[in-house]
Write a protein that holds these residues in place. Structure first.
Motif, PDB file in Angstrom:
ATOM      1  N   HIS A   1       0.841  -1.194   0.000  1.00  0.00           N
ATOM      2  CA  HIS A   1       0.000   0.000   0.000  1.00  0.00           C
ATOM      3  C   HIS A   1       0.884   1.255   0.000  1.00  0.00           C
TER       4      HIS A   1
ATOM      5  N   CYS B   1       1.245   5.145  -0.354  1.00  0.00           N
ATOM      6  CA  CYS B   1       0.356   6.288  -0.111  1.00  0.00           C
ATOM      7  C   CYS B   1       1.026   7.590  -0.514  1.00  0.00           C
TER       8      CYS B   1
ATOM      9  N   ILE C   1      -4.128   6.215  -1.434  1.00  0.00           N
ATOM     10  CA  ILE C   1      -3.536   4.942  -1.835  1.00  0.00           C
ATOM     11  C   ILE C   1      -4.246   4.494  -3.104  1.00  0.00           C
TER      12      ILE C   1
END
Length: 252
Positions: free
Chosen positions: A71, A73, A93
């Protein structure tokens, strides 16, 4: 029976970018002037689309570099410079291999395009977080610390925990997740660009709402920045509750 020029034009205009190459090949031998113009317009449209796809691939450089992280971001803020209103931070994200086109530094996009992209980002993103620091908080702890605070709020509000943060230029204090500060990151990373758009649209909408409450300052058009109409109103009417007192000492 020869197909009418108007019908061909409509087909070319309505075609998706996936359908367009086939239609261009189908009609490129038609020597009627109207068809030639429509085909050439379609070719230019397709070329622009391919150019935009290539540009967006370059925006994924950092996302590819850190692809081992699940993930990724992007973090950005909007509103550090205005005389009024909050500073707003966005955290986004995006899915792996995101195919959203036209993402860029929000300042380089028209208001209409930002609104369009905002809707697409909110629909397709894995997670979106927002953070705010009020004018009072900005005056209390200064704009830089207030910006960091808004960024931490944005990260904390994500429904998915990020594994790595791509930040526009800064390293955020008191954050344990790995951070990668990127100078002018909103024009170099698709994740940061998306965060920039989300933050900008969110803040602009807030300032338009404030304009209904304090119409004399022109917040709907200047978004709290130091436009002349804003400064003139500030001198005439004094500050309103959303002005940053530490930013307006030169004017009142």
């Amino acid at each position: 029976m020869t197909e009418k020029i108007g019908i061909i034009k409509e087909k070319l205009q309505a075609a998706t970018m996936e359908e367009l190459p086939v239609l261009l090949m189908q009609y490129e031998q038609d020597d009627r002037a109207g068809v030639r113009v429509a085909v050439e317009r379609g070719r230019r449209c397709l070329a622009a689309y391919e150019k935009e796809k290539a540009r967006c691939e370059t925006l994924k450089k950092y996302e590819r570099e850190y692809a081992a992280y699940t993930h990724i971001c992007g973090i950005d803020e909007v509103g550090r410079g205005p005389l009024a209103g909050p500073v707003v931070a966005g955290a986004v994200i995006l899915p792996k291999n995101c195919d959203i086109l036209y993402i860029n530094d929000s300042k380089k996009l028209s208001e209409k395009k930002r609104e369009e992209l905002y809707n697409v980002i909110m629909e397709r993103a894995v997670a979106v977080g927002l953070g705010y620091s009020t004018p009072e908080r900005i005056d209390e702890i200064n704009i830089l610390q207030a910006t960091y605070e808004a960024m931490r709020q944005a990260i904390a509000s994500l429904q998915v925990t990020p594994d790595i943060l791509l930040n526009d230029a800064v390293t955020i204090p008191e954050v344990t997740v790995r951070q990668v500060p990127i100078i002018k990151g909103d024009a170099k990373s698709i994740s940061i660009g998306a965060a920039s758009i989300v933050a900008k649209v969110t803040r602009d909408r807030l300032m338009i709402q404030y304009d209904e409450v304090y119409p004399q300052y022109g917040f709907a058009s200047n978004k709290g920045y130091g436009a002349q109409i804003h400064i003139d109103a500030l001198k005439k009417y004094g500050p309103c509750p959303i002005h940053r007192r530490s930013f307006i000492t030169h004017f009142i």
